[in-house]
Design an enzyme around this catalytic site. Structure first.
Site, PDB file in Angstrom:
ATOM      1  N   GLY A  49      51.314  51.395  57.228  1.00 42.78           N
ATOM      2  CA  GLY A  49      50.275  51.665  58.218  1.00 42.78           C
ATOM      3  C   GLY A  49      49.314  52.772  57.862  1.00 42.78           C
ATOM      4  N   ASP A  51      45.950  54.357  56.729  1.00 48.75           N
ATOM      5  CA  ASP A  51      44.622  53.793  56.977  1.00 48.75           C
ATOM      6  C   ASP A  51      43.540  54.776  56.546  1.00 48.75           C
ATOM      7  OD1 ASP A  51      44.744  55.712  58.962  1.00 48.75           O
ATOM      8  OD2 ASP A  51      44.748  54.294  60.633  1.00 48.75           O
ATOM      9  N   HIS A 124      40.178  37.746  39.904  1.00 44.22           N
ATOM     10  CA  HIS A 124      40.918  36.757  40.683  1.00 44.22           C
ATOM     11  C   HIS A 124      40.770  37.060  42.165  1.00 44.22           C
ATOM     12  CE1 HIS A 124      43.719  40.077  39.553  1.00 44.22           C
ATOM     13  NE2 HIS A 124      43.932  40.070  40.849  1.00 44.22           N
ATOM     14  N   ARG A 224      35.601  50.963  40.324  1.00 43.61           N
ATOM     15  CA  ARG A 224      36.653  50.878  39.318  1.00 43.61           C
ATOM     16  C   ARG A 224      37.000  49.399  39.242  1.00 43.61           C
ATOM     17  NH1 ARG A 224      41.996  48.633  38.710  1.00 43.61           N
ATOM     18  NH2 ARG A 224      43.142  49.902  37.227  1.00 43.61           N
ATOM     19  N   ASP A 226      39.091  46.212  38.178  1.00 45.81           N
ATOM     20  CA  ASP A 226      40.439  45.768  37.843  1.00 45.81           C
ATOM     21  C   ASP A 226      40.400  44.747  36.704  1.00 45.81           C
ATOM     22  OD1 ASP A 226      43.332  45.567  38.501  1.00 45.81           O
ATOM     23  OD2 ASP A 226      42.795  43.526  39.103  1.00 45.81           O
ATOM     24  N   GLU A 256      39.002  48.956  33.908  1.00 44.90           N
ATOM     25  CA  GLU A 256      40.370  48.940  33.391  1.00 44.90           C
ATOM     26  C   GLU A 256      40.400  48.050  32.148  1.00 44.90           C
ATOM     27  OE1 GLU A 256      44.907  48.087  34.912  1.00 44.90           O
ATOM     28  OE2 GLU A 256      43.299  46.761  35.589  1.00 44.90           O
TER      29      GLU A 256
END
Length: 310
Positions: A49, A51, A124, A224, A226, A256
Protein backbone atom coordinates in the site's frame (compact mmCIF):
# COMPACT_ATOMS: atom_id res chain seq x y z
CA UNK A 1 17.89 18.67 -30.69
CA UNK A 2 20.64 18.95 -28.08
CA UNK A 3 23.07 16.06 -27.89
CA UNK A 4 24.31 17.22 -24.49
CA UNK A 5 23.38 15.61 -21.19
CA UNK A 6 21.39 18.12 -19.12
CA UNK A 7 23.60 20.08 -16.75
CA UNK A 8 21.41 19.30 -13.73
CA UNK A 9 22.24 15.58 -13.98
CA UNK A 10 25.97 16.16 -13.54
CA UNK A 11 25.42 17.06 -9.88
CA UNK A 12 22.40 14.84 -9.29
CA UNK A 13 22.24 12.38 -6.41
CA UNK A 14 19.51 9.85 -7.17
CA UNK A 15 17.39 7.91 -4.70
CA UNK A 16 15.50 4.89 -6.07
CA UNK A 17 11.95 4.27 -4.85
CA UNK A 18 9.95 1.07 -5.19
CA UNK A 19 6.59 2.77 -4.60
CA UNK A 20 4.57 -0.06 -3.02
CA UNK A 21 7.09 -0.42 -0.18
CA UNK A 22 8.49 3.04 0.48
CA UNK A 23 5.78 4.79 2.51
CA UNK A 24 2.02 4.45 2.98
CA UNK A 25 0.09 7.68 3.43
CA UNK A 26 -3.13 8.32 5.32
CA UNK A 27 -4.81 8.17 1.92
CA UNK A 28 -4.25 4.40 1.78
CA UNK A 29 -4.28 3.88 5.55
CA UNK A 30 -7.84 5.16 5.65
CA UNK A 31 -9.01 3.18 2.65
CA UNK A 32 -10.95 -0.08 2.78
CA UNK A 33 -8.40 -1.79 0.53
CA UNK A 34 -7.20 -5.22 1.55
CA UNK A 35 -3.48 -4.60 2.00
CA UNK A 36 -0.73 -6.70 3.55
CA UNK A 37 0.49 -5.65 6.99
CA UNK A 38 3.43 -3.33 6.41
CA UNK A 39 5.94 -5.39 8.40
CA UNK A 40 5.18 -8.80 6.88
CA UNK A 41 7.72 -10.36 4.49
CA UNK A 42 7.18 -9.24 0.89
CA UNK A 43 5.90 -11.69 -1.69
CA UNK A 44 5.37 -11.55 -5.47
CA UNK A 45 1.60 -10.97 -5.29
CA UNK A 46 0.77 -8.95 -2.18
CA UNK A 47 0.49 -5.17 -1.91
CA UNK A 48 1.78 -3.17 1.05
CA UNK A 49 0.00 0.00 0.00
CA UNK A 50 2.87 2.41 -0.40
CA UNK A 51 1.76 5.34 -2.53
CA UNK A 52 2.91 8.63 -4.03
CA UNK A 53 1.29 10.60 -1.22
CA UNK A 54 3.60 8.71 1.11
CA UNK A 55 6.56 9.96 -0.94
CA UNK A 56 5.24 13.52 -0.66
CA UNK A 57 5.05 13.09 3.11
CA UNK A 58 8.73 12.13 3.17
CA UNK A 59 10.25 14.71 0.83
CA UNK A 60 11.89 16.50 3.77
CA UNK A 61 13.44 13.19 4.85
CA UNK A 62 14.75 12.61 1.33
CA UNK A 63 16.07 16.17 1.13
CA UNK A 64 17.91 15.67 4.41
CA UNK A 65 19.66 12.64 2.91
CA UNK A 66 21.23 14.97 0.36
CA UNK A 67 19.42 13.67 -2.72
CA UNK A 68 18.08 15.93 -5.45
CA UNK A 69 16.55 13.38 -7.84
CA UNK A 70 14.28 10.35 -7.52
CA UNK A 71 14.20 7.38 -9.87
CA UNK A 72 10.88 5.60 -9.54
CA UNK A 73 10.24 2.01 -10.46
CA UNK A 74 7.15 1.93 -12.71
CA UNK A 75 4.13 3.88 -11.50
CA UNK A 76 1.59 3.55 -14.33
CA UNK A 77 -1.39 1.24 -13.88
CA UNK A 78 -0.45 -2.42 -13.50
CA UNK A 79 -1.71 -5.60 -11.87
CA UNK A 80 1.75 -6.35 -10.41
CA UNK A 81 3.15 -4.88 -7.21
CA UNK A 82 6.36 -4.00 -9.09
CA UNK A 83 4.31 -2.54 -11.98
CA UNK A 84 6.47 -3.79 -14.82
CA UNK A 85 3.26 -5.39 -16.16
CA UNK A 86 1.71 -2.21 -17.56
CA UNK A 87 -1.90 -2.24 -18.70
CA UNK A 88 -2.56 1.52 -18.90
CA UNK A 89 0.33 3.75 -19.90
CA UNK A 90 -1.59 7.02 -19.65
CA UNK A 91 -2.72 6.71 -16.04
CA UNK A 92 -0.85 6.42 -12.77
CA UNK A 93 -1.84 3.32 -10.82
CA UNK A 94 -4.86 4.14 -8.61
CA UNK A 95 -3.25 2.22 -5.73
CA UNK A 96 -0.49 4.85 -5.85
CA UNK A 97 -2.98 7.71 -5.79
CA UNK A 98 -3.60 8.13 -9.51
CA UNK A 99 -2.74 11.09 -11.69
CA UNK A 100 -3.67 13.59 -8.98
CA UNK A 101 -1.04 12.16 -6.63
CA UNK A 102 1.62 12.34 -9.33
CA UNK A 103 0.68 15.94 -10.07
CA UNK A 104 1.06 16.86 -6.40
CA UNK A 105 4.30 14.91 -6.11
CA UNK A 106 5.92 16.60 -9.10
CA UNK A 107 4.90 20.05 -7.89
CA UNK A 108 6.10 19.41 -4.32
CA UNK A 109 9.34 17.76 -5.44
CA UNK A 110 10.20 20.53 -7.86
CA UNK A 111 9.50 23.12 -5.18
CA UNK A 112 12.03 21.25 -3.02
CA UNK A 113 14.59 21.13 -5.83
CA UNK A 114 14.11 17.40 -6.50
CA UNK A 115 13.76 15.98 -10.02
CA UNK A 116 11.48 13.04 -10.85
CA UNK A 117 12.49 10.33 -13.35
CA UNK A 118 10.03 7.43 -13.78
CA UNK A 119 10.72 4.00 -15.26
CA UNK A 120 9.54 3.54 -18.85
CA UNK A 121 8.55 -0.03 -19.70
CA UNK A 122 8.29 0.05 -23.48
CA UNK A 123 9.70 -3.30 -24.60
CA UNK A 124 6.68 -5.23 -23.35
CA UNK A 125 3.20 -4.62 -21.99
CA UNK A 126 1.01 -6.99 -19.96
CA UNK A 127 -1.67 -9.50 -20.85
CA UNK A 128 -4.13 -6.97 -19.36
CA UNK A 129 -3.10 -4.32 -21.89
CA UNK A 130 -6.13 -3.33 -23.95
CA UNK A 131 -4.73 -3.94 -27.42
CA UNK A 132 -3.35 -7.35 -26.44
CA UNK A 133 -6.63 -8.30 -24.81
CA UNK A 134 -8.44 -7.21 -27.97
CA UNK A 135 -6.43 -9.70 -30.05
CA UNK A 136 -7.10 -12.47 -27.52
CA UNK A 137 -10.81 -11.83 -27.94
CA UNK A 138 -10.84 -11.50 -31.73
CA UNK A 139 -7.84 -13.37 -33.09
CA UNK A 140 -6.72 -12.35 -36.56
CA UNK A 141 -9.82 -10.17 -36.91
CA UNK A 142 -8.49 -7.63 -34.41
CA UNK A 143 -7.18 -4.30 -35.78
CA UNK A 144 -4.36 -4.62 -33.23
CA UNK A 145 -3.07 -7.95 -34.51
CA UNK A 146 0.27 -6.47 -35.56
CA UNK A 147 0.95 -4.78 -32.20
CA UNK A 148 2.58 -7.98 -30.92
CA UNK A 149 4.20 -11.11 -32.35
CA UNK A 150 1.66 -13.92 -32.78
CA UNK A 151 1.67 -17.49 -34.05
CA UNK A 152 -0.78 -17.63 -37.00
CA UNK A 153 -2.24 -20.97 -35.88
CA UNK A 154 -3.23 -19.46 -32.54
CA UNK A 155 -4.67 -16.36 -34.16
CA UNK A 156 -6.95 -18.56 -36.24
CA UNK A 157 -7.80 -20.70 -33.19
CA UNK A 158 -6.37 -23.89 -34.60
CA UNK A 159 -4.72 -24.47 -31.22
CA UNK A 160 -5.53 -23.55 -27.62
CA UNK A 161 -5.60 -19.77 -27.29
CA UNK A 162 -5.12 -17.64 -24.22
CA UNK A 163 -2.66 -15.75 -22.06
CA UNK A 164 -2.69 -18.20 -19.15
CA UNK A 165 -0.83 -21.39 -20.08
CA UNK A 166 -2.41 -24.77 -19.48
CA UNK A 167 -0.34 -27.59 -17.95
CA UNK A 168 1.08 -28.73 -21.30
CA UNK A 169 2.03 -25.20 -22.36
CA UNK A 170 3.67 -24.55 -19.00
CA UNK A 171 5.63 -27.77 -19.34
CA UNK A 172 6.84 -26.63 -22.75
CA UNK A 173 7.96 -23.31 -21.29
CA UNK A 174 9.74 -25.18 -18.50
CA UNK A 175 11.51 -27.22 -21.18
CA UNK A 176 12.73 -24.01 -22.86
CA UNK A 177 10.29 -24.02 -25.77
CA UNK A 178 9.94 -20.41 -26.91
CA UNK A 179 6.74 -18.61 -25.99
CA UNK A 180 5.85 -17.98 -29.65
CA UNK A 181 5.47 -21.76 -30.09
CA UNK A 182 4.42 -22.68 -26.56
CA UNK A 183 1.83 -19.93 -26.07
CA UNK A 184 1.22 -18.41 -29.49
CA UNK A 185 2.82 -15.04 -28.80
CA UNK A 186 6.29 -13.75 -28.08
CA UNK A 187 6.78 -12.85 -24.45
CA UNK A 188 9.72 -11.19 -22.76
CA UNK A 189 12.02 -13.94 -21.49
CA UNK A 190 9.10 -16.31 -22.28
CA UNK A 191 7.11 -14.97 -19.32
CA UNK A 192 3.40 -15.30 -20.21
CA UNK A 193 2.45 -12.10 -18.37
CA UNK A 194 4.72 -9.93 -20.56
CA UNK A 195 3.83 -9.92 -24.27
CA UNK A 196 6.54 -8.17 -26.27
CA UNK A 197 5.57 -5.18 -28.39
CA UNK A 198 6.15 -5.32 -32.15
CA UNK A 199 7.97 -2.00 -32.44
CA UNK A 200 8.25 -2.41 -36.21
CA UNK A 201 4.57 -1.48 -36.37
CA UNK A 202 4.14 2.29 -36.93
CA UNK A 203 1.11 2.47 -34.63
CA UNK A 204 3.08 0.89 -31.79
CA UNK A 205 5.96 3.28 -32.24
CA UNK A 206 3.61 6.26 -32.24
CA UNK A 207 1.85 4.93 -29.13
CA UNK A 208 5.11 4.61 -27.20
CA UNK A 209 6.41 8.00 -28.34
CA UNK A 210 3.13 9.63 -27.34
CA UNK A 211 3.33 8.04 -23.87
CA UNK A 212 6.89 9.33 -23.47
CA UNK A 213 5.89 12.83 -24.52
CA UNK A 214 2.78 12.84 -22.35
CA UNK A 215 4.55 12.32 -19.03
CA UNK A 216 7.38 14.71 -19.90
CA UNK A 217 4.81 17.40 -20.63
CA UNK A 218 3.06 16.41 -17.40
CA UNK A 219 6.26 17.37 -15.57
CA UNK A 220 8.49 14.31 -15.33
CA UNK A 221 12.17 15.17 -15.73
CA UNK A 222 13.15 12.25 -17.95
CA UNK A 223 12.96 8.52 -18.42
CA UNK A 224 14.80 5.49 -17.15
CA UNK A 225 14.24 2.93 -19.91
CA UNK A 226 13.70 -0.69 -18.93
CA UNK A 227 15.66 -3.32 -20.97
CA UNK A 228 16.21 -0.75 -23.70
CA UNK A 229 18.61 -2.92 -25.71
CA UNK A 230 15.80 -5.37 -26.38
CA UNK A 231 14.28 -2.81 -28.71
CA UNK A 232 17.24 -3.38 -31.00
CA UNK A 233 16.58 -0.49 -33.34
CA UNK A 234 18.64 2.68 -33.45
CA UNK A 235 15.99 4.55 -35.43
CA UNK A 236 13.40 3.84 -32.75
CA UNK A 237 15.51 5.35 -29.98
CA UNK A 238 16.66 8.22 -32.17
CA UNK A 239 13.05 9.24 -32.72
CA UNK A 240 12.26 8.61 -29.06
CA UNK A 241 15.04 11.02 -28.10
CA UNK A 242 13.87 13.63 -30.58
CA UNK A 243 10.29 13.52 -29.31
CA UNK A 244 11.27 13.61 -25.64
CA UNK A 245 13.82 16.39 -26.04
CA UNK A 246 11.35 18.43 -28.09
CA UNK A 247 8.90 18.18 -25.20
CA UNK A 248 11.61 19.25 -22.71
CA UNK A 249 15.24 19.81 -23.78
CA UNK A 250 16.32 19.42 -20.14
CA UNK A 251 14.88 15.93 -19.80
CA UNK A 252 17.25 13.08 -18.98
CA UNK A 253 17.20 9.73 -20.82
CA UNK A 254 19.03 6.89 -19.10
CA UNK A 255 18.76 3.35 -20.41
CA UNK A 256 19.13 -0.07 -18.86
CA UNK A 257 21.81 -1.67 -21.03
CA UNK A 258 23.37 -4.82 -19.60
CA UNK A 259 26.52 -4.85 -21.69
CA UNK A 260 28.97 -2.57 -23.51
CA UNK A 261 26.95 0.42 -24.64
CA UNK A 262 28.94 2.76 -26.89
CA UNK A 263 26.48 2.14 -29.72
CA UNK A 264 23.76 3.96 -27.77
CA UNK A 265 25.96 6.77 -26.46
CA UNK A 266 26.74 8.66 -29.65
CA UNK A 267 24.56 11.62 -28.69
CA UNK A 268 21.55 10.64 -30.77
CA UNK A 269 19.83 8.15 -28.44
CA UNK A 270 20.53 8.07 -24.67
CA UNK A 271 22.16 10.54 -22.32
CA UNK A 272 23.55 7.70 -20.20
CA UNK A 273 23.17 4.04 -19.32
CA UNK A 274 22.99 2.15 -16.05
CA UNK A 275 26.60 1.04 -15.88
CA UNK A 276 26.14 -2.59 -14.92
CA UNK A 277 29.61 -3.50 -16.15
CA UNK A 278 31.09 -1.38 -13.36
CA UNK A 279 28.65 -2.97 -10.91
CA UNK A 280 29.69 -6.43 -12.06
CA UNK A 281 33.37 -5.59 -11.71
CA UNK A 282 32.83 -4.28 -8.18
CA UNK A 283 30.80 -7.33 -7.20
CA UNK A 284 33.45 -9.61 -8.61
CA UNK A 285 36.17 -7.72 -6.70
CA UNK A 286 34.36 -7.38 -3.37
CA UNK A 287 32.29 -10.57 -3.24
CA UNK A 288 34.30 -12.87 -5.49
CA UNK A 289 33.21 -16.48 -5.52
CA UNK A 290 30.73 -15.87 -2.69
CA UNK A 291 28.15 -14.47 -5.11
CA UNK A 292 24.98 -16.59 -4.59
CA UNK A 293 24.04 -18.84 -7.48
CA UNK A 294 20.66 -17.19 -8.00
CA UNK A 295 22.39 -13.93 -8.91
CA UNK A 296 23.70 -15.53 -12.08
CA UNK A 297 20.20 -16.30 -13.27
CA UNK A 298 18.97 -12.73 -12.99
CA UNK A 299 19.29 -10.48 -16.00
CA UNK A 300 22.30 -12.18 -17.54
CA UNK A 301 24.77 -11.64 -14.70
CA UNK A 302 26.40 -14.92 -15.67
CA UNK A 303 27.65 -13.25 -18.85
CA UNK A 304 29.41 -10.41 -17.02
CA UNK A 305 30.29 -11.83 -13.61
CA UNK A 306 31.69 -15.28 -14.15
CA UNK A 307 34.85 -14.17 -16.00
CA UNK A 308 35.60 -11.83 -13.11
CA UNK A 309 35.26 -14.55 -10.48
CA UNK A 310 36.96 -17.43 -12.28
Amino acid sequence: MSIQTPDWVKDAVFYQIFPDRFAKSQHNEASSLKLEPWDTPPNPWGFKGGDLYGVIDHLDYLKDLGINAIYFNPITASAANHRYHTYDYFNIDPLLGGNQAFRQLIDAAHAAGIRIVPDGVFNHASRGFWQFHHVLENGDGSPYVDWFHFNPDRLQRRKHWGAYPDDFEQQQLNNHVGSLDALGYQAWWNLPALPKFNTNTPAVREFIFSVAEHWIRFGADGWRLDVAAEINDDSFWQEFRGRVKAANPESYIVAEIWHESQRWLQGDQFDAVMNYLVTAALMGLVIGDKIPSYAFRIGGWDRVLRPLTA
